[in-house]
Design a protein around this motif. Structure first.
Motif, PDB file in Angstrom:
ATOM      1  N   SER A 193       0.851  -1.066  -0.022  1.00 30.09           N
ATOM      2  CA  SER A 193      -0.057   0.217   0.086  1.00 30.09           C
ATOM      3  C   SER A 193       0.889   1.275   0.089  1.00 30.09           C
ATOM      4  O   SER A 193       2.110   1.083   0.402  1.00 30.09           O
ATOM      5  CB  SER A 193      -0.956  -0.011   1.189  1.00 30.09           C
ATOM      6  N   SER A 194       0.417   2.347  -0.174  1.00 26.89           N
ATOM      7  CA  SER A 194       1.080   3.749  -0.324  1.00 26.89           C
ATOM      8  C   SER A 194       0.533   4.737   0.145  1.00 26.89           C
ATOM      9  O   SER A 194      -0.655   4.846  -0.178  1.00 26.89           O
ATOM     10  CB  SER A 194       1.890   3.733  -1.710  1.00 26.89           C
ATOM     11  N   GLU A 197      -0.796   8.727   4.889  1.00 29.98           N
ATOM     12  CA  GLU A 197      -1.832   8.791   5.830  1.00 29.98           C
ATOM     13  C   GLU A 197      -2.218   7.446   6.520  1.00 29.98           C
ATOM     14  O   GLU A 197      -3.137   7.179   7.294  1.00 29.98           O
ATOM     15  CB  GLU A 197      -3.227   9.312   5.027  1.00 29.98           C
ATOM     16  N   LEU A 198      -1.626   6.368   6.004  1.00 35.22           N
ATOM     17  CA  LEU A 198      -1.786   4.823   6.290  1.00 35.22           C
ATOM     18  C   LEU A 198      -1.533   4.296   7.880  1.00 35.22           C
ATOM     19  O   LEU A 198      -0.362   4.599   8.147  1.00 35.22           O
ATOM     20  CB  LEU A 198      -1.548   3.968   5.287  1.00 35.22           C
ATOM     21  N   ILE A 210      -5.869   7.294   8.338  1.00 34.41           N
ATOM     22  CA  ILE A 210      -6.675   6.271   8.305  1.00 34.41           C
ATOM     23  C   ILE A 210      -6.240   4.822   8.292  1.00 34.41           C
ATOM     24  O   ILE A 210      -4.747   4.843   8.120  1.00 34.41           O
ATOM     25  CB  ILE A 210      -7.685   6.322   6.707  1.00 34.41           C
ATOM     26  N   TYR A 211      -6.756   3.718   8.695  1.00 34.48           N
ATOM     27  CA  TYR A 211      -6.110   2.599   8.506  1.00 34.48           C
ATOM     28  C   TYR A 211      -6.042   2.033   7.226  1.00 34.48           C
ATOM     29  O   TYR A 211      -6.969   2.252   6.384  1.00 34.48           O
ATOM     30  CB  TYR A 211      -7.172   1.649   9.413  1.00 34.48           C
ATOM     31  N   ASP A 212      -5.119   1.104   6.852  1.00 36.82           N
ATOM     32  CA  ASP A 212      -4.590   0.526   5.702  1.00 36.82           C
ATOM     33  C   ASP A 212      -5.674  -0.479   5.197  1.00 36.82           C
ATOM     34  O   ASP A 212      -5.580  -1.770   5.604  1.00 36.82           O
ATOM     35  CB  ASP A 212      -3.256   0.150   5.551  1.00 36.82           C
ATOM     36  N   ALA A 213      -6.891  -0.182   4.721  1.00 36.70           N
ATOM     37  CA  ALA A 213      -7.801  -1.316   4.561  1.00 36.70           C
ATOM     38  C   ALA A 213      -7.369  -2.189   3.352  1.00 36.70           C
ATOM     39  O   ALA A 213      -7.484  -3.433   3.226  1.00 36.70           O
ATOM     40  CB  ALA A 213      -9.123  -0.864   4.345  1.00 36.70           C
ATOM     41  N   ASN A 214      -6.811  -1.491   2.208  1.00 38.36           N
ATOM     42  CA  ASN A 214      -6.534  -2.356   0.784  1.00 38.36           C
ATOM     43  C   ASN A 214      -5.732  -3.539   1.112  1.00 38.36           C
ATOM     44  O   ASN A 214      -6.011  -4.498   0.499  1.00 38.36           O
ATOM     45  CB  ASN A 214      -5.874  -1.370   0.011  1.00 38.36           C
ATOM     46  N   ALA A 261      -2.728   2.715  -4.715  1.00 43.64           N
ATOM     47  CA  ALA A 261      -2.419   4.155  -4.526  1.00 43.64           C
ATOM     48  C   ALA A 261      -1.342   4.822  -5.026  1.00 43.64           C
ATOM     49  O   ALA A 261      -0.281   4.049  -5.228  1.00 43.64           O
ATOM     50  CB  ALA A 261      -2.893   4.572  -2.948  1.00 43.64           C
ATOM     51  N   GLY A 262      -1.130   6.061  -4.970  1.00 41.87           N
ATOM     52  CA  GLY A 262       0.253   6.574  -5.220  1.00 41.87           C
ATOM     53  C   GLY A 262       0.470   6.477  -6.933  1.00 41.87           C
ATOM     54  O   GLY A 262       1.690   6.835  -7.179  1.00 41.87           O
ATOM     55  N   GLY A 309      -6.427   3.911  -5.303  1.00 44.37           N
ATOM     56  CA  GLY A 309      -6.128   3.880  -3.645  1.00 44.37           C
ATOM     57  C   GLY A 309      -7.458   3.729  -3.026  1.00 44.37           C
ATOM     58  O   GLY A 309      -7.463   3.079  -1.885  1.00 44.37           O
ATOM     59  N   ASN A 310      -8.494   4.252  -3.613  1.00 47.40           N
ATOM     60  CA  ASN A 310      -9.895   4.002  -2.897  1.00 47.40           C
ATOM     61  C   ASN A 310     -10.220   2.529  -2.729  1.00 47.40           C
ATOM     62  O   ASN A 310     -10.112   1.798  -3.925  1.00 47.40           O
ATOM     63  CB  ASN A 310     -10.872   4.685  -3.736  1.00 47.40           C
ATOM     64  N   PRO A 311     -10.612   1.978  -1.625  1.00 49.07           N
ATOM     65  CA  PRO A 311     -10.660   0.639  -1.434  1.00 49.07           C
ATOM     66  C   PRO A 311     -11.740  -0.162  -2.563  1.00 49.07           C
ATOM     67  O   PRO A 311     -11.509  -0.939  -2.991  1.00 49.07           O
ATOM     68  CB  PRO A 311     -11.277   0.410  -0.015  1.00 49.07           C
TER      69      PRO A 311
HETATM   70  P1  AMP Z   1      -4.020   8.269  -3.844  1.00 51.36           P
HETATM   71  O1  AMP Z   1      -4.371   7.131  -5.153  1.00 51.36           O
HETATM   72  O2  AMP Z   1      -2.889   8.051  -3.196  1.00 51.36           O
HETATM   73  O3  AMP Z   1      -4.534   9.354  -4.300  1.00 51.36           O
HETATM   74  O4  AMP Z   1      -5.425   7.649  -2.770  1.00 51.36           O
HETATM   75  C1  AMP Z   1      -6.690   7.716  -3.412  1.00 51.36           C
HETATM   76  C2  AMP Z   1      -7.489   7.596  -1.866  1.00 51.36           C
HETATM   77  O5  AMP Z   1      -7.476   6.216  -1.606  1.00 51.36           O
HETATM   78  C3  AMP Z   1      -7.142   8.435  -0.843  1.00 51.36           C
HETATM   79  O6  AMP Z   1      -8.402   8.972  -0.171  1.00 51.36           O
HETATM   80  C4  AMP Z   1      -6.472   7.612   0.420  1.00 51.36           C
HETATM   81  O7  AMP Z   1      -6.393   7.945   1.291  1.00 51.36           O
HETATM   82  C5  AMP Z   1      -7.220   6.233  -0.055  1.00 51.36           C
HETATM   83  N1  AMP Z   1      -6.348   5.021   0.278  1.00 51.36           N
HETATM   84  C6  AMP Z   1      -5.050   4.698  -0.496  1.00 51.36           C
HETATM   85  N2  AMP Z   1      -4.626   3.832   0.144  1.00 51.36           N
HETATM   86  C7  AMP Z   1      -5.359   3.386   0.982  1.00 51.36           C
HETATM   87  C8  AMP Z   1      -5.516   1.863   1.702  1.00 51.36           C
HETATM   88  N3  AMP Z   1      -4.468   1.249   1.640  1.00 51.36           N
HETATM   89  N4  AMP Z   1      -6.675   1.925   2.310  1.00 51.36           N
HETATM   90  C9  AMP Z   1      -7.615   2.844   2.440  1.00 51.36           C
HETATM   91  N5  AMP Z   1      -7.406   3.736   1.862  1.00 51.36           N
HETATM   92  C10 AMP Z   1      -6.708   4.138   0.847  1.00 51.36           C
END
Ligand code: AMP
Ligand code: MG
Length: 417
Positions: A193-194, A197-198, A210-214, A261-262, A309-311
């Motif tokens: 995951s990346s 915030e995780l 937030i917790y790393d759900a992915n 994400a990322g 990134g969105n779950p």
């Molecule tokens: P990003 O692609 O980094 O812009 O992330 C898009 C959205 O997904 C953001 O709201 C992140 O906080 C959320 N997000 C990214 N990784 C995770 C994760 N591992 N678990 C839960 N939400 C995530």
């Protein structure tokens, strides 16, 4: 819409990079859910010998033909045959053999009379065997005898190459005395995951985190599909952390790296930058919702998929792009997921005509699946996925589907993929 890659084209581009893994030998007791890489031909018959399906007495049916409650037939008991009896007994003319369920039927006997139809019924189990037994009912040839080979014949094909082994398959292999089977090597997938915030489970919640759900959603999906997951952890939003996270794959050369994400165009999306510096990355906008941005490339020659990134997007992206890869690595047809046909109870709209996966709830009414939405379809709303039991699929190019129409849906029951 023209610049969006059709889902199937993106899938095919990705799949072209992979070929099936090799077979390996696996002990039968470890083969649950593995994909069989050989066809199994039975080395023996099942049952291996004629045996009794009841606790009772083995007889020659011709000798008890006149038995009835008012005119019982009495025979001497010449043999006692428990389950596991190792010799092949022979039933002497004019006698009966006490026999237990699963015990070998002696030569000469052609039927078993259940103990309920004798004068021995309700005698204490431990009581010594009586010298004679009286029958109150007759028997026909074959009564209560399970014939050798009635379930499986020797040299019969019992399990086909490509079958994902279920508990009952393992039981059958064990019954056949098979100790090892050839199965496909498991797909090995490195997962990370990346995001700054995780948090890991158990870490205290602090503002902005937030917790790393992915990691957990994706691990479950990949493992359910039979893959082995190698955990790379969480990459922070800086190039060093992303590189250190990814470089762990140098020790275990997985078939695929999956990140979430990322990879979009945000200021802190360093995954893209690090992969491009050490491999290559194609960034596609795929004609689907949720999960439009999908990155595919390689990191140090190991294939890489970057999911959103969105779950809910990560989940849908894994279903659409990663599970077919796992199936291909396991030597299976990549697109085997079965669709249900469901009738909409509310209209669906997909204004831009993207192939859309809506979270829905189905229930059966008069033999027909009726479907409605779980509610808000925001791709960050994991609970709406938890409430769903299907993904309702709106094909690309379709902008509106009226209530009452029938559409395809993917069951979220893991047994269907
Ligand atoms: P990003 O692609 O980094 O812009 O992330 C898009 C959205 O997904 C953001 O709201 C992140 O906080 C959320 N997000 C990214 N990784 C995770 C994760 N591992 N678990 C839960 N939400 C995530
Ligand atoms: Mg981020």
């Amino acid at each position: 819409m023209t610049d969006l890659l059709p889902v199937r084209e993106a899938q095919e581009n990705i799949l072209a990079t992979f070929k099936p893994r090799s077979p390996e030998t696996c002990k039968v007791e470890c083969a649950l859910h593995r994909v069989l890489a050989e066809t199994i031909i039975s080395p023996i018959a099942l049952p291996p010998f004629n045996n009794s399906s009841m606790d009772g007495y083995a007889v020659r049916s011709s000798e008890v033909g006149s038995a009835s409650p008012s005119t019982p037939v009495t025979l001497p008991v010449s043999l006692d045959i428990p389950a596991g009896f190792t010799q092949q007994g022979v039933l002497a003319d004019g006698t009966a053999a006490r026999i237990l369920t699963g015990a070998p039927v002696p030569d000469g006997a052609d039927a078993v009379i259940p103990i309920e139809n004798t004068d021995q019924y309700q005698r204490p189990q431990a009581a010594p065997m009586q010298k004679t037994v009286s029958f109150s009912k007759p028997a026909k040839v074959g009564d209560n005898i399970r014939l050798a080979g009635e379930d499986v014949q020797m040299k019969q094909v019992v399990l086909e190459k490509g079958k994902r082994l279920l508990p009952q398959d393992i039981g059958l292999l064990v019954s056949l005395g098979i100790r090892e089977v050839q199965v496909m090597q498991k797909a090995r997938i490195a997962l990370f995951s990346s995001g700054d915030e995780l948090l890991l489970p158990g870490q205290p919640m602090t503002p902005g985190k937030i917790y790393d759900a992915n990691t957990f959603v994706l691990t479950g999906l990949l493992e359910d599909a039979g893959a082995e997951v190698i955990h790379l952890g969480i990459a922070q939003d800086n190039p060093e952390s992303v590189k250190n996270t990814l470089d762990q794959v140098l020790q275990n050369s997985p078939d695929l790296i999956v990140g979430s994400a990322g990879v979009s165009v945000g200021a802190f999306d360093y995954v893209r930058e690090v992969i491009e510096a050490n491999g290559s990355l194609s960034f596609w906008r795929v004609n689907m919702r949720p999960g439009k941005p999908v990155a595919f490339g390689n990191y140090r020659n190991i294939p890489f998929i970057g999911l959103p990134g969105n779950p809910v997007s990560a989940y849908t992206g894994a279903l659409v792009f990663v599970l077919p890869i796992i199936r291909k690595l396991h030597g299976l047809q990549p697109f085997a997921r079965q669709a249900l046909q469901v009738v909409l109870e509310e209209p669906l709209s997909s204004p831009d005509g993207r192939e859309s996966y809506f979270r829905g709830i189905i229930r059966k009414e008069d033999g027909v699946y009726k479907a409605r939405l779980t509610g808000h379809q925001g791709s960050g709303n994991l609970f709406s996925l938890v409430q769903a039991n299907v993904l309702l699929i709106v094909p690309s190019g379709v902008t509106h589907i009226a209530a009452g129409e029938t559409i395809s849906a993917w069951s979220l029951d893991p047994n269907l993929y």
